[in-house]
Scaffold this motif. Structure first.
Motif, PDB file in Angstrom:
ATOM      1  N   LEU A   1      -6.236   7.771  -6.583  1.00 16.83           N
ATOM      2  CA  LEU A   1      -5.310   6.643  -6.794  1.00 16.83           C
ATOM      3  C   LEU A   1      -5.469   5.959  -8.146  1.00 16.83           C
ATOM      4  CD1 LEU A   1      -4.748   4.609  -3.492  1.00 16.83           C
ATOM      5  CD2 LEU A   1      -3.208   6.151  -4.672  1.00 16.83           C
ATOM      6  N   LEU A   2      -6.272   6.500  -9.019  1.00 19.40           N
ATOM      7  CA  LEU A   2      -6.296   5.976 -10.372  1.00 19.40           C
ATOM      8  C   LEU A   2      -5.104   6.542 -11.147  1.00 19.40           C
ATOM      9  CD1 LEU A   2     -10.108   6.195 -11.249  1.00 19.40           C
ATOM     10  CD2 LEU A   2      -8.763   4.152 -10.700  1.00 19.40           C
ATOM     11  N   GLY A   3      -4.646   5.799 -12.132  1.00 25.51           N
ATOM     12  CA  GLY A   3      -3.499   6.244 -12.892  1.00 25.51           C
ATOM     13  C   GLY A   3      -3.821   7.435 -13.762  1.00 25.51           C
ATOM     14  N   VAL A   4      -2.812   8.252 -13.964  1.00 30.57           N
ATOM     15  CA  VAL A   4      -2.957   9.396 -14.857  1.00 30.57           C
ATOM     16  C   VAL A   4      -1.848   9.326 -15.893  1.00 30.57           C
ATOM     17  CG1 VAL A   4      -4.058  10.839 -13.105  1.00 30.57           C
ATOM     18  CG2 VAL A   4      -1.572  10.906 -13.380  1.00 30.57           C
ATOM     19  N   GLY A   5      -2.065   9.970 -17.006  1.00 28.42           N
ATOM     20  CA  GLY A   5      -1.066   9.934 -18.055  1.00 28.42           C
ATOM     21  C   GLY A   5       0.148  10.775 -17.709  1.00 28.42           C
ATOM     22  N   VAL A   6       1.325  10.245 -17.996  1.00 22.87           N
ATOM     23  CA  VAL A   6       2.551  11.006 -17.849  1.00 22.87           C
ATOM     24  C   VAL A   6       3.396  10.786 -19.088  1.00 22.87           C
ATOM     25  CG1 VAL A   6       2.573  10.869 -15.331  1.00 22.87           C
ATOM     26  CG2 VAL A   6       3.795   9.171 -16.677  1.00 22.87           C
ATOM     27  N   ASP A   7       4.225  11.754 -19.375  1.00 22.67           N
ATOM     28  CA  ASP A   7       5.179  11.609 -20.467  1.00 22.67           C
ATOM     29  C   ASP A   7       6.261  10.639 -20.010  1.00 22.67           C
ATOM     30  OD1 ASP A   7       7.734  12.253 -21.935  1.00 22.67           O
ATOM     31  OD2 ASP A   7       6.346  13.537 -23.036  1.00 22.67           O
ATOM     32  N   LEU A   8       6.479   9.606 -20.793  1.00 17.51           N
ATOM     33  CA  LEU A   8       7.398   8.557 -20.368  1.00 17.51           C
ATOM     34  C   LEU A   8       8.848   9.053 -20.325  1.00 17.51           C
ATOM     35  CD1 LEU A   8       5.946   5.494 -22.314  1.00 17.51           C
ATOM     36  CD2 LEU A   8       5.628   6.077 -19.901  1.00 17.51           C
TER      37      LEU A   8
ATOM     38  N   ASP B   1       0.858  -1.179   0.000  1.00 16.51           N
ATOM     39  CA  ASP B   1       0.000   0.000   0.000  1.00 16.51           C
ATOM     40  C   ASP B   1       0.897   1.233   0.000  1.00 16.51           C
ATOM     41  OD1 ASP B   1      -2.966   1.014   1.872  1.00 16.51           O
ATOM     42  OD2 ASP B   1      -1.764   2.081   0.385  1.00 16.51           O
ATOM     43  N   PRO B   2       1.160   1.809  -1.170  1.00 18.32           N
ATOM     44  CA  PRO B   2       2.077   2.948  -1.229  1.00 18.32           C
ATOM     45  C   PRO B   2       1.575   4.181  -0.498  1.00 18.32           C
ATOM     46  CG  PRO B   2       1.771   1.961  -3.396  1.00 18.32           C
ATOM     47  CD  PRO B   2       0.730   1.388  -2.508  1.00 18.32           C
ATOM     48  N   THR B   3       0.266   4.231  -0.206  1.00 16.58           N
ATOM     49  CA  THR B   3      -0.220   5.418   0.506  1.00 16.58           C
ATOM     50  C   THR B   3       0.350   5.513   1.911  1.00 16.58           C
ATOM     51  OG1 THR B   3      -2.214   4.333   1.352  1.00 16.58           O
ATOM     52  CG2 THR B   3      -2.365   5.412  -0.808  1.00 16.58           C
ATOM     53  N   PHE B   4       0.898   4.428   2.408  1.00 17.58           N
ATOM     54  CA  PHE B   4       1.536   4.463   3.724  1.00 17.58           C
ATOM     55  C   PHE B   4       2.868   5.205   3.677  1.00 17.58           C
ATOM     56  CE2 PHE B   4      -0.419   1.628   6.964  1.00 17.58           C
ATOM     57  CZ  PHE B   4      -1.571   1.312   6.267  1.00 17.58           C
ATOM     58  N   THR B   5       3.442   5.354   2.502  1.00 16.28           N
ATOM     59  CA  THR B   5       4.781   5.942   2.428  1.00 16.28           C
ATOM     60  C   THR B   5       4.958   6.815   1.189  1.00 16.28           C
ATOM     61  OG1 THR B   5       5.547   3.929   1.333  1.00 16.28           O
ATOM     62  CG2 THR B   5       5.926   4.079   3.716  1.00 16.28           C
ATOM     63  N   ILE B   6       5.165   6.211   0.056  1.00 15.98           N
ATOM     64  CA  ILE B   6       5.692   6.907  -1.109  1.00 15.98           C
ATOM     65  C   ILE B   6       4.618   7.485  -2.024  1.00 15.98           C
ATOM     66  CG2 ILE B   6       7.902   5.692  -1.133  1.00 15.98           C
ATOM     67  CD1 ILE B   6       6.721   3.713  -3.123  1.00 15.98           C
ATOM     68  N   ASP B   7       3.369   7.307  -1.690  1.00 16.05           N
ATOM     69  CA  ASP B   7       2.285   7.937  -2.455  1.00 16.05           C
ATOM     70  C   ASP B   7       1.228   8.411  -1.451  1.00 16.05           C
ATOM     71  OD1 ASP B   7       0.276   6.963  -5.394  1.00 16.05           O
ATOM     72  OD2 ASP B   7       0.830   8.902  -4.547  1.00 16.05           O
ATOM     73  N   PRO B   8       1.601   9.365  -0.643  1.00 16.06           N
ATOM     74  CA  PRO B   8       0.742   9.744   0.494  1.00 16.06           C
ATOM     75  C   PRO B   8      -0.557  10.382   0.037  1.00 16.06           C
ATOM     76  CG  PRO B   8       2.578  11.265   0.305  1.00 16.06           C
ATOM     77  CD  PRO B   8       2.839  10.168  -0.667  1.00 16.06           C
ATOM     78  N   ARG B   9      -1.579  10.165   0.845  1.00 16.90           N
ATOM     79  CA  ARG B   9      -2.889  10.743   0.574  1.00 16.90           C
ATOM     80  C   ARG B   9      -3.406  11.409   1.843  1.00 16.90           C
ATOM     81  NH1 ARG B   9      -1.511  10.296  -3.717  1.00 16.90           N
ATOM     82  NH2 ARG B   9      -2.530   9.442  -5.541  1.00 16.90           N
TER      83      ARG B   9
ATOM     84  N   PRO C   1      -6.379   6.063   4.752  1.00 16.43           N
ATOM     85  CA  PRO C   1      -5.258   5.180   5.068  1.00 16.43           C
ATOM     86  C   PRO C   1      -4.643   5.348   6.440  1.00 16.43           C
ATOM     87  CG  PRO C   1      -4.519   6.962   3.668  1.00 16.43           C
ATOM     88  CD  PRO C   1      -5.995   7.130   3.831  1.00 16.43           C
ATOM     89  N   TYR C   2      -5.077   6.307   7.224  1.00 16.89           N
ATOM     90  CA  TYR C   2      -4.317   6.554   8.448  1.00 16.89           C
ATOM     91  C   TYR C   2      -5.124   6.477   9.739  1.00 16.89           C
ATOM     92  CZ  TYR C   2      -1.411   8.431   4.763  1.00 16.89           C
ATOM     93  OH  TYR C   2      -0.700   8.593   3.606  1.00 16.89           O
ATOM     94  N   PRO C   3      -6.000   5.523   9.865  1.00 13.11           N
ATOM     95  CA  PRO C   3      -6.739   5.456  11.136  1.00 13.11           C
ATOM     96  C   PRO C   3      -5.994   4.712  12.224  1.00 13.11           C
ATOM     97  CG  PRO C   3      -7.572   3.795   9.663  1.00 13.11           C
ATOM     98  CD  PRO C   3      -6.516   4.550   8.901  1.00 13.11           C
ATOM     99  N   ASP C   4      -4.759   4.249  11.954  1.00 15.43           N
ATOM    100  CA  ASP C   4      -4.069   3.446  12.950  1.00 15.43           C
ATOM    101  C   ASP C   4      -3.385   4.271  14.022  1.00 15.43           C
ATOM    102  OD1 ASP C   4      -2.951   2.164   9.934  1.00 15.43           O
ATOM    103  OD2 ASP C   4      -4.416   1.110  11.164  1.00 15.43           O
ATOM    104  N   LEU C   5      -3.282   5.560  13.788  1.00 18.00           N
ATOM    105  CA  LEU C   5      -2.464   6.365  14.687  1.00 18.00           C
ATOM    106  C   LEU C   5      -2.960   6.275  16.120  1.00 18.00           C
ATOM    107  CD1 LEU C   5      -2.022   9.582  12.491  1.00 18.00           C
ATOM    108  CD2 LEU C   5      -0.489   7.619  12.719  1.00 18.00           C
ATOM    109  N   ASP C   6      -1.982   6.164  17.004  1.00 17.01           N
ATOM    110  CA  ASP C   6      -2.283   6.175  18.434  1.00 17.01           C
ATOM    111  C   ASP C   6      -2.284   7.629  18.888  1.00 17.01           C
ATOM    112  OD1 ASP C   6      -0.769   4.544  21.362  1.00 17.01           O
ATOM    113  OD2 ASP C   6      -2.419   5.974  21.164  1.00 17.01           O
ATOM    114  N   ARG C   7      -3.453   8.151  19.093  1.00 15.05           N
ATOM    115  CA  ARG C   7      -3.557   9.576  19.415  1.00 15.05           C
ATOM    116  C   ARG C   7      -2.911   9.915  20.753  1.00 15.05           C
ATOM    117  NH1 ARG C   7      -4.638  11.170  14.334  1.00 15.05           N
ATOM    118  NH2 ARG C   7      -6.359   9.990  13.478  1.00 15.05           N
TER     119      ARG C   7
END
Lengths: 527, 412
Positions: free
Chosen positions: B361-368, B44-52, B60-66
């Motif tokens: 989180l759907l893909g979008v077009g990028v120039d390769l 799940d990249p949202t945990f790190t390298i594709d944050p949301r 993606p972030y309900p685990d936090l211990d408040r």
């Protein structure tokens, strides 16, 4: 129909008549023996075919009565249904299973559906029974773990035909706890993975692979053509599996058993249930469509099994799968026309799969002389049987806390993956090429088997001779046993022996070296 | 044979001849090695390298211990790379980027083409839908490694696909079985002269076999046996470094990977992170998975740096699936056809991010080539990603992935 009709040749063989159109030659016999049993023909059988090529038919027919044929059937289905997966968590030796070790539990639970298929095929029952029968197979471990009725009389067979006792729809392997434990579902998968297995493996209808690009403008997945295509195919079929539990969680079972199975944890204690009719109602809760296969209602797996049995694709797919396995080619590479012809053989024989196996094994096109099928690699499971048959050696280990394992047919501690096999989880397609690590594992096996055979006096037959003439005679015998070649040139092997003897001055050591080499001979590790 | 792919005999002919003669283009610098680290199961990249961070309800972030003041998710920027950084739950991810961001690029939004673990894995590793195609590690290793390295591609976790390049490749076994087999002392074994004699015997037997169909098989076996001999020559080093456990984790294997590359045992390695990524329930397990994986990745980069190999090694960390943006009622997430990858080392533009996913989180077009958004193009496909890896190594992807434009945007 006349016995000499090609299309009924094998039906005739099963029924008891011979056909002079059968393939001939020792190489053909070797290939047929390895195909049907995974072991080499005996020297007597080789001599019989060398003297009379027409003898091959009756010899191969008799192979169907060899227990090794059942082994082959189990191996085939294990590979194609991914049912041997010892590198992942299985039930543990706790509670009622505390008297067993992990190796035995893993082995037994994996074998449960395979034993059923073995029983159906080797006793000549219709192959369609694998998706329709009410029977199940159990040994003491399976019976204990899953609550299957079992006769524990001292003279009763270990593996027994029984039935599931929880009212699940009768559907052969489609009702198997072990099959669905391997192919788990989840709260959101809704049995789609199970449906995919049925489509791809039993009907040879794989899901379309990655050709549709998701439309990022679509806001609901249901409208996205990339999603809708697969879901339209899978979801109706998946609906027929409702009632089956998503997965039995071994760690939950361990916790419950260790806690003494209080009432609140009773559902996690043995006997463990893979079927609960209450779960059928989840189909509507999950919003899944009515259960269908190609428009026909299949409300449960029993109906699904009957539909599969009646589906023309099942016979053709069965033929393709068997050819794929025996000829070591991808299923999609099997010629459609050939598959149809073999499907006819199967159906004409009343779905007796032995007829299909014979048709493939005795197909003149399979024989090496036909030039169509190149050298076939001896599989890890075949190696285990072949080496044991010829040398008496079984390569096993007993890791602490795990139990005895066969190192050729397992992956947690064994070498099956290195030998080109699959582990049934991460690696799901065999490798039919030599690799460095296959050669390393083969060498390890050959050295140990050679040492064992020499040290126990089993080979060479006639003792540890050293005189050239006697050595040549012993080598000829070994060549026939290990490679099926009665007329192999022996000079290289004689030179090998004499060189090893000169270095060691020890007949036993020299024979170990020589036997190791013969066990690694190109004609021994392929067929 | 699929269009564009070399025939098995042609592959053997070209690779075998090069191997036999020890030929390889005498480049000014040695070819770049490859390590593919597979987070099998769907990370799940949202945990790190594709944050949301915008997700709230079921995000993606309900685990936090408040109650824990250190259990916080903060967006850390490393150039273009946006990292969801939590030093309590995933310290090793942040530590990795602290140290190696200059060598690292992140690619978000790679379309895997399937929701099936197996099919997506095949497509991502090989660039094709076919199980029969060799993966990028086998191709790179067989193309670049001959004459220098023993094994083209070494598989540590059972996920590699060798195709017809199998004779040049090898599997080590999930529990280090390779090491067990190389270890001596378990009963009788042939002496070295005996082993040489056995090899000569096998070669003679293969050469004397009149069956023409056995020619290719004999060539393949010769290749495999040559490689086995070289593996045995390195047995002492390998058995010392290769862990033999019930199941080797990526971290367990890192010293062996570094040793294998350093000793020239293999040109490419395919490793499996061996952690439970497939979190259909309890997504919180993703925290530890990321932390463990990046601890191993950091250790690997340190070892390769010490050996002077990080500049000559491309490390690709990927997963065959991403995960759905919303949690299900089991607090898990499900399969998603867009995933992310992390590339480190040789030829990688540091602190670079190819932002290939949209807000949902759907893909979008990028120039390769540039990585810039381009709404008129498709999202980054698995074929382009695979071709991009080969291209970055100096391997022409054309024969293996005909007509596929490689992703170059991560290159420095």
């Amino acid at each position: 129909m006349a016995c000499n009709s090609t299309t009924v040749f094998v039906v005739g063989l099963v029924a008891g008549c011979a056909d002079p159109a059968a393939p001939s030659g020792v190489d053909a016999l070797t290939r047929a023996s390895m195909t049907v049993r995974g072991i080499r023909p005996s020297p007597e059988e080789i001599a019989a075919v060398a003297a009379d090529p027409d003898a091959i038919g009756a010899i191969v027919r008799a192979y169907l009565d060899d227990p090794a044929f059942g082994d082959t059937i189990r191996d085939l289905h294990a590979e194609q249904l991914l049912l041997r997966w010892d590198t992942r968590g299985h039930l543990a030796p706790v509670g009622p299973l505390a008297g067993y070790d992990q190796a035995a539990i893993t082995r037994s639970t994996d074998e449960e559906p395979l034993r059923l298929i073995d029983r159906i095929v080797t006793t000549g029952r219709p192959y369609t029974d694998i998706v329709t029968t009410a029977s199940a197979m159990a040994d003491p471990i399976v019976a204990t773990a899953y609550g299957v009725p079992y006769d524990d009389a001292p003279d009763a067979p270990v593996w027994q035909e029984s039935t599931w006792s929880d009212g699940r729809p009768p559907a052969g392997i489609l009702s198997s706890t072990s099959v669905w434990q391997r192919h788990m579902s989840s709260i959101t998968n809704h049995h789609r993975g199970r449906a995919s297995l049925v489509l791809s493996t039993l009907l040879c209808e794989p899901l379309p692979a990655g050709s549709v690009v998701s439309d990022p403008t679509v806001t609901t997945l249901g409208a996205d053509p990339a999603c809708a295509g697969c879901h339209g195919l899978l979801d109706p079929l998946a609906s027929s599996f409702y009632g089956f539990v998503d997965a039995i969680v071994p760690s939950d079972n361990v916790a419950a058993e260790l806690a003494g199975c209080p009432s609140r944890l009773a559902g996690d204690c043995m006997p463990l249930r893979m079927w609960d009719p209450v779960l059928k109602a989840d189909r509507d809760v999950d919003g899944m469509p009515a259960a269908e296969l190609d428009g026909a209602t299949v409300d449960d797996v029993a109906a699904l099994g009957r539909a599969i049995a009646a589906d023309p694709r099942f016979a053709t797919c069965t033929a393709k799968r068997f050819v794929s396995y025996f000829e070591q080619v991808p299923v999609e590479a099997v010629d459609d026309a050939r598959a149809e012809a073999l499907a006819d053989v199967l159906v004409d024989a009343g779905w007796d799969a032995r007829a299909l196996v014979l048709a493939i094994a005795l197909d003149p096109g399979l024989a090496p002389a036909a030039g169509r099928v190149g050298p076939l690699q001896v599989r890890p499971e075949q190696l285990a049987r072949m080496i044991y048959a010829e040398t008496g050696f079984a390569w096993t280990a007993a890791p602490d806390g795990y139990g005895a394992v066969d190192l050729l047919t397992t992956d947690q501690y064994g070498y099956r993956l290195l030998l080109g096999g699959i582990d049934g989880w991460d690696s799901i397609r065999p490798v039919y090429h030599p690799t460095a690590t296959r050669e390393l594992a083969l060498a390890g096996l050959a050295e140990r088997a050679a040492a064992y055979a020499v040290d126990t006096g089993r080979l060479p037959i006639g003792g540890l001779v050293t005189e050239r003439g006697e050595v040549r005679g012993a080598l000829r015998d070994l060549y026939i046993r290990l490679t099926g070649q009665p007329d192999a040139a022996l000079d290289d092997a004689v030179a090998l022996f004499e060189g090893a003897y000169a270095r060691s001055n020890d007949p036993a050591a020299a024979w170990k070296v020589t036997l190791t080499a013969l066990l690694l001979d190109p004609r021994a590790v392929t067929y | 044979m699929r269009a564009g792919l070399p025939s098995r005999r042609a592959v053997l002919g070209s690779l075998g001849a090069a191997g036999l003669l020890g030929l390889r283009a005498q480049a000014e610098t040695p070819p770049v090695k490859l390590v593919v680290v597979v987070a099998a199961g769907g990370w799940d990249p949202t945990f790190t390298i594709d944050p949301r961070p915008a997700f709230t309800d079921g995000g993606p972030y309900p685990d936090l211990d408040r109650r824990d003041p250190y259990d916080v998710e903060e967006i850390a920027d490393y150039g273009e790379i946006r990292l969801s950084d939590n030093r309590r739950r995933r310290p090793n991810v942040g530590l990795f980027f602290d140290r190696f961001a200059d060598r690292t690029a992140v690619v978000n939004g790679v379309w895997t083409g399937s929701l099936s673990h197996w099919q997506a894995m095949v497509q991502l590793l090989t660039g094709t839908p076919s199980e029969q195609t060799p993966d990028v590690a086998a191709i790179a290793g067989a193309t670049l490694g001959l004459g220098g390295d023993v094994i083209a591609s070494l598989d540590l976790g059972g996920v590699a696909r060798f195709g017809d390049l199998a004779p040049w490749c090898a599997r080590a076994g999930v529990g280090g079985q390779l090491g067990k087999l190389l270890a001596t002392g378990d009963g009788w074994s042939p002496s070295d002269p005996d082993r040489d004699a056995i090899r000569q015997y096998l070669d003679a037997r293969a050469a004397s076999d009149a069956d023409p169909l056995r020619g290719v098989a004999a060539l393949e076996r010769g290749v495999a046996l040559d490689r086995l001999a070289a593996v045995r020559a390195r047995a002492a080093t390998l058995t010392e470094a290769l862990p033999v456990t019930v199941r080797n984790t990526f971290g367990d294997s890192v010293p062996f990977i570094a040793a294998a590359l350093r000793e020239g045992l293999c040109h490419a390695v395919v490793a499996n992170t061996e952690v439970p990524w497939d979190t259909h329930a309890d997504s919180g397990r993703q925290h530890r998975n990321w932390d463990t994986t990046f601890q191993g990745l950091g250790d690997l980069c340190v070892l390769l740096s010490e050996d002077g190999l990080l500049d000559r090694t491309l490390i690709v960390v990927l997963s065959e699936l991403g995960r759905s943006p919303r949690r299900n009622r089991d607090d898990g997430t499900d399969h998603w056809t867009y995933t992310s990858a992390v590339l480190v080392g040789a030829g990688v533009a540091g602190r670079r991010r190819i932002a290939g996913t949209g807000p949902d989180l759907l893909g979008v077009g990028v120039d390769l080539d540039t990585g810039l958004p381009n709404a008129s193009t498709a999202p980054i496909g698995y074929a382009s990603f695979a071709a991009g890896v080969l291209d970055a190594l100096g391997v022409d992807p054309g024969p293996w992935l005909p007509g596929v434009r490689p992703l170059r945007a991560f290159r420095g």
